[in-house]
Scaffold this active site. Structure first.
Site, PDB file in Angstrom:
ATOM      1  N   LYS A  13       0.833  -1.218   0.000  1.00  0.00           N
ATOM      2  CA  LYS A  13       0.000   0.000   0.000  1.00  0.00           C
ATOM      3  C   LYS A  13       0.862   1.260   0.000  1.00  0.00           C
ATOM      4  O   LYS A  13       0.611   2.172  -0.758  1.00  0.00           O
ATOM      5  CB  LYS A  13      -0.912   0.042   1.239  1.00  0.00           C
ATOM      6  N   ARG A  88      -9.469   2.084   9.022  1.00  0.00           N
ATOM      7  CA  ARG A  88      -9.009   0.732   9.290  1.00  0.00           C
ATOM      8  C   ARG A  88     -10.058  -0.099  10.024  1.00  0.00           C
ATOM      9  O   ARG A  88      -9.810  -1.230  10.386  1.00  0.00           O
ATOM     10  CB  ARG A  88      -7.751   0.803  10.124  1.00  0.00           C
ATOM     11  N   ARG A 127      11.184  -7.121   5.292  1.00  0.00           N
ATOM     12  CA  ARG A 127      11.204  -5.702   4.886  1.00  0.00           C
ATOM     13  C   ARG A 127      12.187  -4.897   5.738  1.00  0.00           C
ATOM     14  O   ARG A 127      12.266  -5.071   6.947  1.00  0.00           O
ATOM     15  CB  ARG A 127       9.787  -5.140   5.048  1.00  0.00           C
ATOM     16  N   ARG A 161      11.208  -2.324  11.065  1.00  0.00           N
ATOM     17  CA  ARG A 161      10.185  -1.668  11.878  1.00  0.00           C
ATOM     18  C   ARG A 161       9.809  -2.552  13.063  1.00  0.00           C
ATOM     19  O   ARG A 161       9.733  -3.770  12.913  1.00  0.00           O
ATOM     20  CB  ARG A 161       8.933  -1.397  11.029  1.00  0.00           C
ATOM     21  N   ARG A 172      -1.036  -8.486  13.176  1.00  0.00           N
ATOM     22  CA  ARG A 172      -1.562  -7.441  12.277  1.00  0.00           C
ATOM     23  C   ARG A 172      -2.513  -8.039  11.250  1.00  0.00           C
ATOM     24  O   ARG A 172      -3.509  -7.416  10.873  1.00  0.00           O
ATOM     25  CB  ARG A 172      -0.403  -6.696  11.600  1.00  0.00           C
TER      26      ARG A 172
HETATM   27  P1  AMP Z   1       0.809   1.089   8.582  1.00  0.00           P
HETATM   28  O1  AMP Z   1       2.021   1.901   8.331  1.00  0.00           O
HETATM   29  O2  AMP Z   1      -0.405   1.573   7.829  1.00  0.00           O
HETATM   30  O3  AMP Z   1       1.051  -0.396   8.419  1.00  0.00           O
HETATM   31  O4  AMP Z   1       0.417   1.309  10.129  1.00  0.00           O
HETATM   32  C1  AMP Z   1       1.294   0.910  11.150  1.00  0.00           C
HETATM   33  C2  AMP Z   1       0.554   0.870  12.483  1.00  0.00           C
HETATM   34  O5  AMP Z   1       0.060   2.189  12.802  1.00  0.00           O
HETATM   35  C3  AMP Z   1      -0.674  -0.015  12.527  1.00  0.00           C
HETATM   36  O6  AMP Z   1      -0.371  -1.382  12.752  1.00  0.00           O
HETATM   37  C4  AMP Z   1      -1.451   0.623  13.687  1.00  0.00           C
HETATM   38  O7  AMP Z   1      -0.871   0.272  14.938  1.00  0.00           O
HETATM   39  C5  AMP Z   1      -1.184   2.106  13.455  1.00  0.00           C
HETATM   40  N1  AMP Z   1      -2.228   2.681  12.565  1.00  0.00           N
HETATM   41  C6  AMP Z   1      -2.048   3.180  11.311  1.00  0.00           C
HETATM   42  N2  AMP Z   1      -3.207   3.608  10.796  1.00  0.00           N
HETATM   43  C7  AMP Z   1      -4.155   3.378  11.743  1.00  0.00           C
HETATM   44  C8  AMP Z   1      -5.563   3.573  11.811  1.00  0.00           C
HETATM   45  N3  AMP Z   1      -6.242   4.091  10.783  1.00  0.00           N
HETATM   46  N4  AMP Z   1      -6.199   3.215  12.963  1.00  0.00           N
HETATM   47  C9  AMP Z   1      -5.530   2.699  14.005  1.00  0.00           C
HETATM   48  N5  AMP Z   1      -4.216   2.450  14.005  1.00  0.00           N
HETATM   49  C10 AMP Z   1      -3.520   2.784  12.886  1.00  0.00           C
END
Ligand code: AMP
Length: 220
Positions: A13, A88, A127, A161, A172
């Protein structure tokens, strides 16, 4: 265009959103990136989000929705945006609809990136992300940097990360299936979803995504 990108962690994404946003001349709005920026700046929000993110869970809706709304209210998002990682869950999707309604606008489409589950785990656990720029992404097998641990693009340090370990990836994915996937149905009811297969080269997936979005636009 106002677009939401959905897909499991590791679907690409972030990579696709950056490329698509550039092609469509709209800002790429990633709530994950916004949280990570808060963490590196040591803000209160960052401190609160870090342990939740490292555990692979979702940051509470209230905080996330307020942060996303603030970002979408910035002038560069006035003519469109590409949302990556938000909404989300259904609560966030409903909140987004309400925010956009209040502003007299609505979403144009939802692009759903599909990837088989074992591929997702392989992609994420290998990654490596650049500390200087989290769009600079490498992989220990699929996209090795020329020098181990060093970003080819800017020389920054590559790191894993905190939420990219195999154990957290499983959590996740579970969070994705139970909380995020229901938004696809929510948006299907609004006739907004196009699903594409996010396998193959980055360029191929971008081409598929652009085609899908253009088709959506033509149908409107
Ligand atoms: P991402 O970079 O989109 O994979 O997001 C990394 C982490 O940030 C996720 O696993 C959540 O812990 C948090 N996060 C990102 N976007 C959201 C969201 N819309 N709602 C809640 N937590 C989020």
């Amino acid at each position: 265009m106002r677009i939401v990108l959905v897909g499991p962690p590791g679907a690409g994404k972030g990579t696709q959103a950056a490329l698509l946003a550039k092609t469509l001349s709209i800002p790429h709005v990633s709530t994950g990136d916004l949280f990570r920026a808060n963490i590196s700046q040591g803000t209160e929000l960052g401190l609160a989000a870090k342990s939740i993110m490292d555990a692979g869970q979702l940051v509470p809706d209230e905080v996330t929705i307020a942060m996303a709304k603030d970002r979408l209210a910035e002038p560069d998002a006035a003519n469109g945006f590409l949302l990556d990682g938000f909404p989300r869950n259904v609560t966030q999707a409903v909140a987004l609809d309400e925010i956009l309604k209040e502003w007299g606008i609505s979403l144009d489409g939802v692009l759903d990136l599909e990837v088989p589950e074992d591929e997702v785990v392989r992609r994420i656990a290998g990654r490596r992300t650049c500390r200087n720029n989290n769009q600079h992404i490498f992989h220990v097998e699929y996209k090795r940097p020329q020098v181990d641990g060093v970003c080819d693009i800017c020389g920054g340090e590559l790191y894993q990360r905190g939420d990219d370990t195999e154990e957290t990836v499983r959590t996740r994915l579970e969070v994705y299936h139970t909380q995020t996937e229901p938004i696809i149905e929510y948006y299907q009811e609004q006739g907004l979803v196009t699903t594409i297969l996010a396998m193959g080269s980055v360029d191929e997936v971008t081409r598929r995504a652009i085609e899908a979005l253009r088709k959506d636009e033509d149908e409107d």
